[in-house]
Write a protein that holds these residues in place. Sequence first.
Motif, mmCIF file in Angstrom:
data_model
loop_
_atom_site.group_PDB
_atom_site.id
_atom_site.type_symbol
_atom_site.label_atom_id
_atom_site.label_comp_id
_atom_site.label_asym_id
_atom_site.label_seq_id
_atom_site.Cartn_x
_atom_site.Cartn_y
_atom_site.Cartn_z
ATOM 1 N N UNK A 145 0.831 -1.197 0.000
ATOM 2 C CA UNK A 145 0.000 0.000 0.000
ATOM 3 C C UNK A 145 0.875 1.260 0.000
ATOM 4 N N UNK A 146 1.964 1.213 0.782
ATOM 5 C CA UNK A 146 2.863 2.377 0.850
ATOM 6 C C UNK A 146 3.522 2.639 -0.506
ATOM 7 N N UNK A 147 3.949 1.588 -1.200
ATOM 8 C CA UNK A 147 4.560 1.757 -2.522
ATOM 9 C C UNK A 147 3.558 2.316 -3.525
ATOM 10 N N UNK A 148 2.341 1.801 -3.489
ATOM 11 C CA UNK A 148 1.315 2.283 -4.414
ATOM 12 C C UNK A 148 0.972 3.746 -4.121
ATOM 13 N N UNK A 149 1.028 4.110 -2.833
ATOM 14 C CA UNK A 149 0.757 5.500 -2.455
ATOM 15 C C UNK A 149 1.812 6.435 -3.028
ATOM 16 N N UNK A 150 3.095 5.990 -3.001
ATOM 17 C CA UNK A 150 4.188 6.791 -3.555
ATOM 18 C C UNK A 150 4.029 6.949 -5.059
ATOM 19 N N UNK A 151 3.578 5.895 -5.737
ATOM 20 C CA UNK A 151 3.437 5.929 -7.194
ATOM 21 C C UNK A 151 2.174 6.631 -7.673
ATOM 22 N N UNK A 152 1.261 6.891 -6.755
ATOM 23 C CA UNK A 152 -0.042 7.424 -7.172
ATOM 24 C C UNK A 152 0.070 8.713 -8.002
ATOM 25 N N UNK A 153 0.954 9.697 -7.643
ATOM 26 C CA UNK A 153 1.046 10.904 -8.482
ATOM 27 C C UNK A 153 1.419 10.586 -9.936
ATOM 28 N N UNK A 154 2.367 9.645 -10.111
ATOM 29 C CA UNK A 154 2.764 9.296 -11.476
ATOM 30 C C UNK A 154 1.649 8.563 -12.212
ATOM 31 N N UNK A 155 0.912 7.727 -11.476
ATOM 32 C CA UNK A 155 -0.207 7.009 -12.091
ATOM 33 C C UNK A 155 -1.289 7.997 -12.518
ATOM 34 N N UNK A 156 -1.523 9.005 -11.649
ATOM 35 C CA UNK A 156 -2.510 10.044 -11.981
ATOM 36 C C UNK A 156 -2.074 10.830 -13.214
ATOM 37 N N UNK A 157 -0.767 11.091 -13.298
ATOM 38 C CA UNK A 157 -0.235 11.824 -14.445
ATOM 39 C C UNK A 157 -0.442 11.032 -15.742
ATOM 40 N N UNK A 158 -0.182 9.722 -15.686
ATOM 41 C CA UNK A 158 -0.399 8.865 -16.855
ATOM 42 C C UNK A 158 -1.878 8.871 -17.246
ATOM 43 N N UNK A 159 -2.735 8.851 -16.218
ATOM 44 C CA UNK A 159 -4.168 8.861 -16.491
ATOM 45 C C UNK A 159 -4.616 10.116 -17.209
ATOM 46 N N UNK A 160 -4.052 11.227 -16.801
ATOM 47 C CA UNK A 160 -4.399 12.500 -17.450
ATOM 48 C C UNK A 160 -3.851 12.561 -18.878
ATOM 49 N N UNK A 161 -2.636 12.056 -19.046
ATOM 50 C CA UNK A 161 -1.977 12.124 -20.349
ATOM 51 C C UNK A 161 -2.695 11.276 -21.398
ATOM 52 N N UNK A 162 -3.166 10.090 -20.973
ATOM 53 C CA UNK A 162 -3.823 9.190 -21.923
ATOM 54 C C UNK A 162 -5.305 9.012 -21.565
ATOM 55 N N UNK A 163 -5.920 10.129 -21.219
ATOM 56 C CA UNK A 163 -7.319 10.095 -20.792
ATOM 57 C C UNK A 163 -8.229 9.520 -21.881
ATOM 58 N N UNK A 164 -7.909 9.834 -23.143
ATOM 59 C CA UNK A 164 -8.768 9.412 -24.244
ATOM 60 C C UNK A 164 -8.360 8.060 -24.833
ATOM 61 N N UNK A 165 -7.337 7.457 -24.267
ATOM 62 C CA UNK A 165 -6.861 6.170 -24.789
ATOM 63 C C UNK A 165 -6.650 5.203 -23.617
ATOM 64 N N UNK A 166 -7.727 4.562 -23.150
ATOM 65 C CA UNK A 166 -7.624 3.666 -21.984
ATOM 66 C C UNK A 166 -6.611 2.547 -22.167
ATOM 67 N N UNK A 167 -6.526 2.011 -23.386
ATOM 68 C CA UNK A 167 -5.590 0.922 -23.619
ATOM 69 C C UNK A 167 -4.149 1.389 -23.436
ATOM 70 N N UNK A 168 -3.814 2.542 -23.987
ATOM 71 C CA UNK A 168 -2.475 3.090 -23.848
ATOM 72 C C UNK A 168 -2.179 3.428 -22.381
ATOM 73 N N UNK A 169 -3.184 3.937 -21.726
ATOM 74 C CA UNK A 169 -3.005 4.274 -20.308
ATOM 75 C C UNK A 169 -2.676 3.020 -19.498
ATOM 76 N N UNK A 170 -3.365 1.920 -19.816
ATOM 77 C CA UNK A 170 -3.115 0.668 -19.112
ATOM 78 C C UNK A 170 -1.704 0.166 -19.394
#
Length: 631
Positions: free
Chosen positions: A407-432
């Motif tokens: 959980x602690x590791x995922x919490x640290x990565x959450x900002x980067x995961x959020x950034x990826x989500x914003x960057x590929x908002x219109x392309x779910x497959x690429x985001x995954x």
Amino acid sequence: MEEKKFDFNTIIGFGLIFIIIIWMMYNGQKTSQNERLEKARIAKDSIQKAKQTAPKKVALIALDSTVTDSAKIKQLQGTLGSFAYSSTLPSAKENFTTLENEFVSLKIANKGGYVVEATLKKFEKFKKNSGKLVELIKDNNSSFNLQLQTKDNRVLNTKDLFFEPTLTKVGENQILSMKLKAGVNEYLEYKYVLAPNKYLVDFDIQTRGLNTILNTSKPIDLQWGLKSYRNERSISYENRYAEIYFEYEDGKIDYVAQGNDKEENPEKATFIAYKQHFFTSILLTKTPFENAKLYSNDLVKDEKKDTIFTKQYKATMPLAFSNGELDYKMNWYYGPTDYNTLKSYDRNLEKIVPLGWGVFGWINKFIFIPLFGFLSSFMGLGIAIIIFTILIKIAMSPITFKSFLSQAKMKVLRPEITEIGEKFKKDPMKKQQETMKLYNKAGVNPMAGCIPALIQIPFMYASFQFFPSAFELRQKGFLWADDLSSFDQIFKLPFHIPLYGDHVSLFPILAAIAIFFYMKMTSGDQAMAQPQQDGMPDMAKIMKIMIYVSPVMMLIFFNSYGSGLSLYNFISNLITIGIMLVIKKYFIDSEKIHAQIQENKAKPKTESKFQKKMREMMEQAEAQKQLKNKK
């Protein structure tokens, strides 16, 4: 008005009628006396003739040559046939024989030859009736009957006939022979053998010389019924665990569903158990019943009114003749539904204790029962529950640590995961795809937090099965709880609340508070550890709702449960909170975790076969999607 006059003709008429009646009575009495004398002469001649021609059938006609007995047998033969002999024996009266050892007292009646009282000498009823022993059978709540078919198409019920008792002792074993006689050497026998320090009673059913009297071409029905008495504080809680269990087809165990008018028809049944919560009546047979008809009915419709009985049990099993005779080796068990006690008889009886199926049963059988049994052997039951809980939580702490670390590791990565989500908002497959690459570079497994939690679930479920079935807790107190197998009432409500009940239990309140604080402390981390996916509900909102829902559910559903289970959950959550605080303070440093992740990112990574396969599948899916869009 005309004056009434004395009518001499009427007086004369009544006088003549009176004289005729006296004359008829006199002659009738004389005729009856002559008939009785003639019948006595015929009976005497018949007895003398029987003695000369067929000695073994004397018993079917009379005990002796007296007029009274022969007349009695002739009268009884009109309904009982050859078994009229049994009704002229000295035992043909309401009398009883008692078998007793250190554990159980059994009272067997001459009429019917079956157990009419079964008292367990080591156990008392719930505290309200302190001093009264547990009685599984009393006041005609049980019946046992063989329905006999005779060759002249009579149907006789053994429950209505008188057996002759003979009590002997061989060594320390008490042996009671109950014989329903049709002659000196013609009888149906129930044989009871009670050994010291046992709840299990040997019980044989056999016939001798009855193949000329009974129709042996088809089986006879054994009918056994019981209305189970309430023996615990909460009749609803006790009734929840009262049901018929049976073994069939070489060791399979099943049960009759609870509710009204429930039935099962097992084949090759080897035991039938009328299980209450903590006590059980069992009939076992070494010769399997070809088929059985089992019936169960719930007698508790209103907890305030229906306070004496819990269930109505009935069973009908066929007994087959072999070479014209019955010969069944059976057993009765009247005793506690205690796992170790039942297992000691090596008859598969311990399986009537509901420990859960599959892995849940294995945890209870190989971990919980041995460990708790060891602890409770030298300490109080309340302390044993606390130590037991501590040991279980310590054993699970490495799994808990891995879950918190993930959980602690995922919490640290959450900002980067959020950034990826914003960057590929219109392309779910690429985001995954990019998210999976990030996990791979950082050396983080998103499932690492789920797997430890899943491993802990079987232990939690096993505890829900173990504590309600733990016989050791019955009538053992701890702190304010006077019975750890029942609810720990601290206040009686003047009204009934649906689902909650009419009382307040303290341990469920403490457990609910502990759950609230545990979820309050962990819900933020759990929500932060889960990346938000498009179309998926907001985990933060879900966790916020669960903070309040879980304690309320604990409070409601555990209020009427055994306080031992509530105590376990309370201590378990307290320990989990403590372990979590220690791990967060001394073992998890967000800055160090972040630095480690960045270091992992810089290292070259080789894909595993699974990761490569997943990447290729995602790339293929993306290519197909692009091709479809071009069309």
